[in-house]
Motif scaffolding. Sequence first.
Motif, PDB file in Angstrom:
ATOM      1  N   MET A  86     -54.643  19.679 -42.663  1.00 35.85           N
ATOM      2  CA  MET A  86     -53.342  19.943 -43.284  1.00 35.85           C
ATOM      3  C   MET A  86     -52.344  18.794 -43.095  1.00 35.85           C
ATOM      4  O   MET A  86     -51.332  18.749 -43.770  1.00 35.85           O
ATOM      5  CB  MET A  86     -52.749  21.241 -42.724  1.00 35.85           C
ATOM      6  N   LYS A  87     -52.637  17.913 -42.135  1.00 36.86           N
ATOM      7  CA  LYS A  87     -51.771  16.758 -41.847  1.00 36.86           C
ATOM      8  C   LYS A  87     -50.385  17.164 -41.343  1.00 36.86           C
ATOM      9  O   LYS A  87     -49.391  16.498 -41.594  1.00 36.86           O
ATOM     10  CB  LYS A  87     -51.626  15.839 -43.072  1.00 36.86           C
ATOM     11  N   PHE A  88     -50.333  18.297 -40.614  1.00 33.85           N
ATOM     12  CA  PHE A  88     -49.090  18.746 -40.007  1.00 33.85           C
ATOM     13  C   PHE A  88     -48.988  18.205 -38.592  1.00 33.85           C
ATOM     14  O   PHE A  88     -50.010  17.973 -37.933  1.00 33.85           O
ATOM     15  CB  PHE A  88     -49.018  20.279 -39.930  1.00 33.85           C
ATOM     16  N   LYS A  89     -47.781  18.080 -38.107  1.00 35.59           N
ATOM     17  CA  LYS A  89     -47.572  17.687 -36.718  1.00 35.59           C
ATOM     18  C   LYS A  89     -47.842  18.886 -35.792  1.00 35.59           C
ATOM     19  O   LYS A  89     -48.297  18.734 -34.680  1.00 35.59           O
ATOM     20  CB  LYS A  89     -46.153  17.169 -36.535  1.00 35.59           C
ATOM     21  N   HIS A  90     -47.534  20.086 -36.292  1.00 34.02           N
ATOM     22  CA  HIS A  90     -47.774  21.307 -35.530  1.00 34.02           C
ATOM     23  C   HIS A  90     -47.881  22.498 -36.479  1.00 34.02           C
ATOM     24  O   HIS A  90     -47.473  22.420 -37.643  1.00 34.02           O
ATOM     25  CB  HIS A  90     -46.690  21.539 -34.477  1.00 34.02           C
ATOM     26  N   CYS A  91     -48.431  23.590 -35.981  1.00 29.57           N
ATOM     27  CA  CYS A  91     -48.688  24.773 -36.804  1.00 29.57           C
ATOM     28  C   CYS A  91     -47.412  25.472 -37.269  1.00 29.57           C
ATOM     29  O   CYS A  91     -47.465  26.276 -38.194  1.00 29.57           O
ATOM     30  CB  CYS A  91     -49.558  25.759 -36.031  1.00 29.57           C
ATOM     31  N   GLY A  92     -46.291  25.182 -36.658  1.00 25.59           N
ATOM     32  CA  GLY A  92     -45.029  25.760 -37.084  1.00 25.59           C
ATOM     33  C   GLY A  92     -44.660  25.367 -38.498  1.00 25.59           C
ATOM     34  O   GLY A  92     -43.829  26.007 -39.137  1.00 25.59           O
ATOM     35  N   LYS A  93     -45.289  24.342 -39.023  1.00 25.31           N
ATOM     36  CA  LYS A  93     -45.051  23.879 -40.397  1.00 25.31           C
ATOM     37  C   LYS A  93     -45.896  24.644 -41.426  1.00 25.31           C
ATOM     38  O   LYS A  93     -45.706  24.493 -42.613  1.00 25.31           O
ATOM     39  CB  LYS A  93     -45.366  22.385 -40.524  1.00 25.31           C
ATOM     40  N   CYS A  94     -46.830  25.450 -40.952  1.00 25.52           N
ATOM     41  CA  CYS A  94     -47.786  26.129 -41.828  1.00 25.52           C
ATOM     42  C   CYS A  94     -47.283  27.520 -42.221  1.00 25.52           C
ATOM     43  O   CYS A  94     -46.844  28.293 -41.357  1.00 25.52           O
ATOM     44  CB  CYS A  94     -49.139  26.244 -41.130  1.00 25.52           C
ATOM     45  N   ASP A  95     -47.375  27.848 -43.501  1.00 27.92           N
ATOM     46  CA  ASP A  95     -46.962  29.164 -43.997  1.00 27.92           C
ATOM     47  C   ASP A  95     -47.906  30.279 -43.547  1.00 27.92           C
ATOM     48  O   ASP A  95     -47.549  31.448 -43.629  1.00 27.92           O
ATOM     49  CB  ASP A  95     -46.899  29.151 -45.532  1.00 27.92           C
ATOM     50  N   SER A  96     -49.090  29.936 -43.078  1.00 26.28           N
ATOM     51  CA  SER A  96     -50.082  30.936 -42.658  1.00 26.28           C
ATOM     52  C   SER A  96     -50.020  31.271 -41.173  1.00 26.28           C
ATOM     53  O   SER A  96     -50.881  31.986 -40.673  1.00 26.28           O
ATOM     54  CB  SER A  96     -51.488  30.448 -43.000  1.00 26.28           C
ATOM     55  N   LEU A  97     -49.037  30.764 -40.469  1.00 23.89           N
ATOM     56  CA  LEU A  97     -48.918  31.022 -39.027  1.00 23.89           C
ATOM     57  C   LEU A  97     -48.530  32.469 -38.774  1.00 23.89           C
ATOM     58  O   LEU A  97     -47.600  32.953 -39.405  1.00 23.89           O
ATOM     59  CB  LEU A  97     -47.876  30.090 -38.415  1.00 23.89           C
ATOM     60  N   PRO A  98     -49.185  33.152 -37.858  1.00 31.05           N
ATOM     61  CA  PRO A  98     -50.409  32.774 -37.166  1.00 31.05           C
ATOM     62  C   PRO A  98     -51.629  33.143 -37.995  1.00 31.05           C
ATOM     63  O   PRO A  98     -51.728  34.239 -38.500  1.00 31.05           O
ATOM     64  CB  PRO A  98     -50.362  33.597 -35.885  1.00 31.05           C
ATOM     65  N   CYS A  99     -52.544  32.230 -38.117  1.00 31.19           N
ATOM     66  CA  CYS A  99     -53.763  32.472 -38.885  1.00 31.19           C
ATOM     67  C   CYS A  99     -54.851  33.038 -37.974  1.00 31.19           C
ATOM     68  O   CYS A  99     -54.654  33.199 -36.773  1.00 31.19           O
ATOM     69  CB  CYS A  99     -54.227  31.181 -39.552  1.00 31.19           C
TER      70      CYS A  99
END
Length: 96
Positions: A53-66
């Motif tokens: 995903m090329k994110f710095k951290h999972c907080g940037k992901c809309d699917s958190l928590p996956c």
Amino acid sequence: MVQVISCCGVICSNCQYYPNDCKGCPEVKGRVFWLEYTGEEICEIYDCCVNRMKFKHCGKCDSLPCDRYNESDPTKTQEENDNDFIGQLAQLKKMK
């Protein structure tokens, strides 16, 4: 001391294994010592977040928590894993 935080929200520098047994995910690029218990080459969360995903951290992901967060650290009790999960999500919210 500067905090070292993994993409999943774990504060690596607060871990009992840091820095002797593990330098933290940012340094080891998701190839943490506990993978010897799972048989994986790289942490699934790290691989997805940073490599795919090329994110710095999972907080940037809309699917958190996956579903990747459903996995437990095999070296910890279920209660420890549950508490870690709560802490990880809180940390990621701060970083967002």
